[in-house]
Design a protein around this motif. Sequence first.
Motif, short mmCIF file in Angstrom:
data_model
loop_
_atom_site.label_atom_id
_atom_site.label_comp_id
_atom_site.label_asym_id
_atom_site.label_seq_id
_atom_site.Cartn_x
_atom_site.Cartn_y
_atom_site.Cartn_z
N SER A 114 40.33 27.60 43.88
CA SER A 114 40.73 27.62 45.30
C SER A 114 42.13 28.20 45.47
O SER A 114 42.42 28.84 46.50
N ALA A 115 43.02 28.03 44.49
CA ALA A 115 44.38 28.58 44.60
C ALA A 115 44.32 30.10 44.66
O ALA A 115 45.08 30.73 45.44
N ALA A 116 43.45 30.71 43.89
CA ALA A 116 43.32 32.17 43.92
C ALA A 116 42.72 32.62 45.25
O ALA A 116 43.15 33.64 45.82
N GLN A 117 41.77 31.88 45.77
CA GLN A 117 41.16 32.22 47.06
C GLN A 117 42.20 32.14 48.17
O GLN A 117 42.27 33.03 49.06
N THR A 118 43.02 31.10 48.14
CA THR A 118 44.05 30.94 49.17
C THR A 118 45.07 32.08 49.10
O THR A 118 45.48 32.64 50.14
N TRP A 119 45.47 32.43 47.90
CA TRP A 119 46.45 33.50 47.75
C TRP A 119 45.89 34.82 48.27
O TRP A 119 46.58 35.57 48.96
N LEU A 120 44.64 35.12 47.92
CA LEU A 120 44.03 36.36 48.37
C LEU A 120 43.83 36.39 49.88
O LEU A 120 43.93 37.46 50.51
N SER A 121 43.53 35.26 50.47
CA SER A 121 43.35 35.24 51.93
C SER A 121 44.64 35.63 52.65
O SER A 121 44.59 36.16 53.78
#
Length: 240
Positions: A189-196
């Motif tokens: 989820s941390a990678a998803q949040t960063w990419l968003s």
Amino acid sequence: MNHSDISAVPAPHSAPRPARRRPALRAAVAAVIAGATLTGLAGCQSSPTSSSFTQVSPTPSASATSAAPEPSASEPSASKPPAPPGKRADHRPLGEQDGRVPDGVTVFDEHIAAVANLDPALLTALQRAASDARLTFTVNSGWRSADYQEELLRKAVAQYGSEEEAARWVATAQNSPHVSGEAIDLGPSAAQTWLSRHGAAYGLCQIYRNEPWHYELRPQAVTAGCPAMYADPTEDPRMR
């Protein structure tokens, strides 16, 4: 012995000679030999494997072979049965070569087919973003074979109860950007949040609102920002 006894003894005489039968005997022997010869020849002809007679089949010429008739186009061809779930079309088990991803794979693990078969521009953007974010971009799913995509669709239909509902989550093998190597499902989820927040600067965009893990490359996003998201894949014109 006295002379009177000599007259009582019959005078010897030669035995009569038998009739000459040699010509008849030779004819009979000749007939037997002729019959045996004919029988042997017949046996050789009826037994091609006999050591005394070998029958050689003529080798067809190249012209005779090339002149063999082609199957008619109207004749029905034998269709292959569909592969069972979890099997390739050739009935081999689905594995990493089809896009299954072992645990812990990142966007830098290019020896894994799911990563190696991604579109090169997409993979380059992902690796740049992961390096700049100093985060682990875990690959949950990347490139998939058509067989693997069809298996996922069958499972989705069984899970959601209908093809219509399954289409909100899994595309067909003909339409899926995963099969063409143009999509990736990322975690955590941390990678998803960063990419968003920062993905547009790398051309990386979330495409579907219901799938925060699904990213594709949109090069124009670097200057114009990511396009509006679809609610789910059923709104995507590519899925029709």
